[in-house]
Design a protein around this motif. Structure first.
Motif, PDB file in Angstrom:
ATOM      1  N   GLY A 106      -7.745  -3.964   8.052  1.00  0.00           N
ATOM      2  CA  GLY A 106      -7.350  -5.324   8.397  1.00  0.00           C
ATOM      3  C   GLY A 106      -7.665  -6.331   7.308  1.00  0.00           C
ATOM      4  O   GLY A 106      -6.830  -7.174   6.963  1.00  0.00           O
ATOM      5  N   LEU A 107      -8.867  -6.259   6.759  1.00  0.00           N
ATOM      6  CA  LEU A 107      -9.286  -7.237   5.759  1.00  0.00           C
ATOM      7  C   LEU A 107      -8.474  -7.090   4.471  1.00  0.00           C
ATOM      8  O   LEU A 107      -7.951  -8.080   3.926  1.00  0.00           O
ATOM      9  N   ILE A 108      -8.341  -5.857   3.982  1.00  0.00           N
ATOM     10  CA  ILE A 108      -7.562  -5.644   2.768  1.00  0.00           C
ATOM     11  C   ILE A 108      -6.077  -5.868   3.061  1.00  0.00           C
ATOM     12  O   ILE A 108      -5.329  -6.367   2.210  1.00  0.00           O
ATOM     13  N   GLY A 109      -5.664  -5.526   4.294  1.00  0.00           N
ATOM     14  CA  GLY A 109      -4.281  -5.783   4.697  1.00  0.00           C
ATOM     15  C   GLY A 109      -3.930  -7.248   4.647  1.00  0.00           C
ATOM     16  O   GLY A 109      -2.798  -7.629   4.305  1.00  0.00           O
ATOM     17  N   TRP A 110      -4.882  -8.120   4.980  1.00  0.00           N
ATOM     18  CA  TRP A 110      -4.683  -9.570   4.893  1.00  0.00           C
ATOM     19  C   TRP A 110      -4.311  -9.971   3.466  1.00  0.00           C
ATOM     20  O   TRP A 110      -3.344 -10.727   3.254  1.00  0.00           O
ATOM     21  N   ALA A 111      -5.032  -9.461   2.484  1.00  0.00           N
ATOM     22  CA  ALA A 111      -4.750  -9.802   1.085  1.00  0.00           C
ATOM     23  C   ALA A 111      -3.377  -9.283   0.655  1.00  0.00           C
ATOM     24  O   ALA A 111      -2.647  -9.964  -0.083  1.00  0.00           O
ATOM     25  N   VAL A 112      -3.000  -8.090   1.122  1.00  0.00           N
ATOM     26  CA  VAL A 112      -1.698  -7.526   0.756  1.00  0.00           C
ATOM     27  C   VAL A 112      -0.565  -8.304   1.425  1.00  0.00           C
ATOM     28  O   VAL A 112       0.479  -8.562   0.810  1.00  0.00           O
ATOM     29  N   ILE A 113      -0.749  -8.704   2.681  1.00  0.00           N
ATOM     30  CA  ILE A 113       0.256  -9.541   3.349  1.00  0.00           C
ATOM     31  C   ILE A 113       0.448 -10.846   2.584  1.00  0.00           C
ATOM     32  O   ILE A 113       1.583 -11.298   2.356  1.00  0.00           O
ATOM     33  N   ASN A 114      -0.654 -11.468   2.180  1.00  0.00           N
ATOM     34  CA  ASN A 114      -0.566 -12.701   1.389  1.00  0.00           C
ATOM     35  C   ASN A 114       0.249 -12.495   0.122  1.00  0.00           C
ATOM     36  O   ASN A 114       1.084 -13.327  -0.247  1.00  0.00           O
ATOM     37  N   LEU A 115       0.010 -11.379  -0.557  1.00  0.00           N
ATOM     38  CA  LEU A 115       0.752 -11.090  -1.783  1.00  0.00           C
ATOM     39  C   LEU A 115       2.238 -10.902  -1.480  1.00  0.00           C
ATOM     40  O   LEU A 115       3.103 -11.367  -2.242  1.00  0.00           O
ATOM     41  N   ILE A 153      -3.166   2.836   7.417  1.00  0.00           N
ATOM     42  CA  ILE A 153      -4.401   3.327   8.042  1.00  0.00           C
ATOM     43  C   ILE A 153      -4.811   4.670   7.427  1.00  0.00           C
ATOM     44  O   ILE A 153      -5.990   4.909   7.125  1.00  0.00           O
ATOM     45  N   GLY A 154      -3.827   5.548   7.229  1.00  0.00           N
ATOM     46  CA  GLY A 154      -4.127   6.855   6.638  1.00  0.00           C
ATOM     47  C   GLY A 154      -4.668   6.741   5.230  1.00  0.00           C
ATOM     48  O   GLY A 154      -5.611   7.466   4.853  1.00  0.00           O
ATOM     49  N   LEU A 155      -4.081   5.844   4.433  1.00  0.00           N
ATOM     50  CA  LEU A 155      -4.570   5.628   3.069  1.00  0.00           C
ATOM     51  C   LEU A 155      -6.029   5.220   3.080  1.00  0.00           C
ATOM     52  O   LEU A 155      -6.851   5.761   2.323  1.00  0.00           O
ATOM     53  N   HIS A 156      -6.377   4.287   3.957  1.00  0.00           N
ATOM     54  CA  HIS A 156      -7.752   3.788   3.946  1.00  0.00           C
ATOM     55  C   HIS A 156      -8.737   4.763   4.586  1.00  0.00           C
ATOM     56  O   HIS A 156      -9.920   4.778   4.210  1.00  0.00           O
ATOM     57  N   ALA A 157      -8.249   5.571   5.506  1.00  0.00           N
ATOM     58  CA  ALA A 157      -9.118   6.621   6.027  1.00  0.00           C
ATOM     59  C   ALA A 157      -9.453   7.616   4.912  1.00  0.00           C
ATOM     60  O   ALA A 157     -10.592   8.082   4.791  1.00  0.00           O
ATOM     61  N   ALA A 158      -8.451   7.926   4.079  1.00  0.00           N
ATOM     62  CA  ALA A 158      -8.686   8.840   2.954  1.00  0.00           C
ATOM     63  C   ALA A 158      -9.621   8.212   1.929  1.00  0.00           C
ATOM     64  O   ALA A 158     -10.546   8.881   1.424  1.00  0.00           O
TER      65      ALA A 158
END
Length: 416
Positions: A195-204, A68-73
């Motif tokens: 959440g959306l980008i997290g979905w792609a990272v979880i898939n990876l 969350i912190g990364l994406h807030a930045a």
């Protein structure tokens, strides 16, 4: 009072506002548990509920807060352009940074760098349940903050249907339309970022777990990752289009959207990949080609129809849309009755559902679980379409009736 009574019927009113925040978190945990159980049966009794020790890991909250912190930045970086949203009730327009695609590229680059340095990305498979639990807790905490914050703003800042006076319902549906901390828009940030980008990272991470177990990713896993990464990338590449969607323009930011954005998307949309880790599927080249073609058709319909609509909203005189047939309305706006929007009333939903089916097909036909997403998504889009219909009927009146006569089918041509 009439408006409040009408709003109460959304999502089951008070009953839904109590039941959904209880049932959805349990559903997410159950689905993740079922996806990794040997039987992968949705009808197993007793259900494949995770044990208490599977629900917590000290690394999970650190990973979540770091993400969350990364994406807030990244959201706050001066990348991309600034775009104005639609006009608000007070005649002003909010500004939004259009840099989600930059955030995705940076995120994927960092993940690939970590992989190169030997980070065990496959551990996400074991951490999926603890991460889901931590994100569920975060979604409740954020929703409580948002509800409290909504009492510090003027009535002009409230959502059309989120100020009913029913505390449970308003907490669920969202009382404030565009909650911000200075220029940081919380709803817009959650809509397309962690959440959306997290979905792609979880898939990876799930693909890497399959590599650990079997030496290489399966064709089925590659297709699921590729299709869903395309979907995420497309959403972020066309990020500006979200500014005219119902979520941003009409819906308040409460538990419904918070949970959907942060929990439901990354942890249920990755079910196919999670299923394939434990239940590998053999897929022929011909079968893969058919599935790729189906996803391509769905994507073409989805992207073409959305682009046509967005172009028309922003500049109806643009050469790409200026020759399309329209119906005038009392609001001064026009309704498209040709092109994709003369084919069915929601061609973007049709494309979405074809893609959803393509994501499930690589998992074979031995289990129902991989088809949870397409089943749920069909119900969701039919419900959303009904909400769209009510909003458009109220807004456009007789013009909407005329449009419906000329375009009788809602999503599926000649069926519905």
């Amino acid at each position: 009072m009439k408006q409040a009574a009408k709003t109460e019927r959304e999502f089951g009113g008070t009953l839904g506002a109590v039941g959904i925040p209880v049932s959805l978190p349990l559903t997410v945990l159950l689905l993740i548990g079922v996806s990794r159980s040997p039987s992968a049966s949705l009808f197993q009794w007793p259900p494949a509920l995770p044990s208490a020790d599977q629900l917590w890991h000290p690394m999970a909250p650190l990973l979540l807060l770091g993400w969350i912190g990364l994406h807030a930045a990244l959201y706050s970086l001066p990348l991309g352009k600034m775009s104005e949203g639609l006009e608000l009730k007070n005649k002003t327009r909010l500004k939004y940074p259009i840099n989600g695609f930059h955030a995705m590229c940076i995120s994927v680059g960092l993940v690939l760098l970590l992989l190169k340095l030997g980070a065990p990305l496959g551990r996400l498979f074991e951490l999926l349940l603890p991460l889901a639990v931590c994100t569920i807790v975060l979604s409740f905490l954020l929703s409580i903050f948002l509800y409290a914050h909504s009492f510090s703003v003027s009535s002009d800042a409230l959502a059309p249907g989120g100020n009913t006076g029913n505390h449970l319902y308003d907490f669920f549906i969202g009382r404030e339309l565009n909650p911000r901390i200075q220029n940081f828009d919380l709803k817009y940030f959650c809509e397309l970022r962690p959440g959306l980008i997290g979905w792609a990272v979880i898939n990876l991470g799930l693909l890497m777990k399959e590599v650990e177990l079997r030496g290489s990713p399966s064709l089925a896993m590659i297709l699921v990752n590729g299709f869903q990464l395309l979907y995420v990338g497309d959403a972020l590449w066309n990020e500006e289009a979200v500014l005219s969607t119902m979520d941003i323009v009409h819906d308040g930011f409460g538990f419904m959207l918070v949970f959907g954005d942060l929990v439901w998307v990354p942890f249920t949309y990755s079910l196919q990949a999670s299923f394939l880790v434990v239940h590998p599927q053999a897929l022929s080249v011909f079968g893969a080609a058919v599935i790729v073609a189906l996803n391509g058709i769905g994507y073409y319909i989805f992207r073409s129809s959305n682009s046509q609509k967005n172009q028309f909203r922003r500049d109806p005189n643009h050469p790409n849309v200026s020759k399309l047939k329209t119906i005038p309305t009392a609001t001064g706006k026009k309704l498209l009755v040709s092109g994709w929007w003369g084919f069915v009333r929601h061609p973007n939903y049709l494309g979405d559902l074809l893609m959803a089916l393509a994501w499930s097909l690589p998992c074979g036909f031995s289990h129902l679980l991989p088809y949870f997403y397409v089943t749920y998504f069909t119900v969701l889009l039919i419900h959303r379409e009904a909400r769209d219909e009510r909003q458009c009927k109220l807004k456009y009146g007789a013009s909407w009736d005329s449009y419906c006569k000329q375009v009788p089918y809602r999503i599926f041509p000649y069926i519905y």
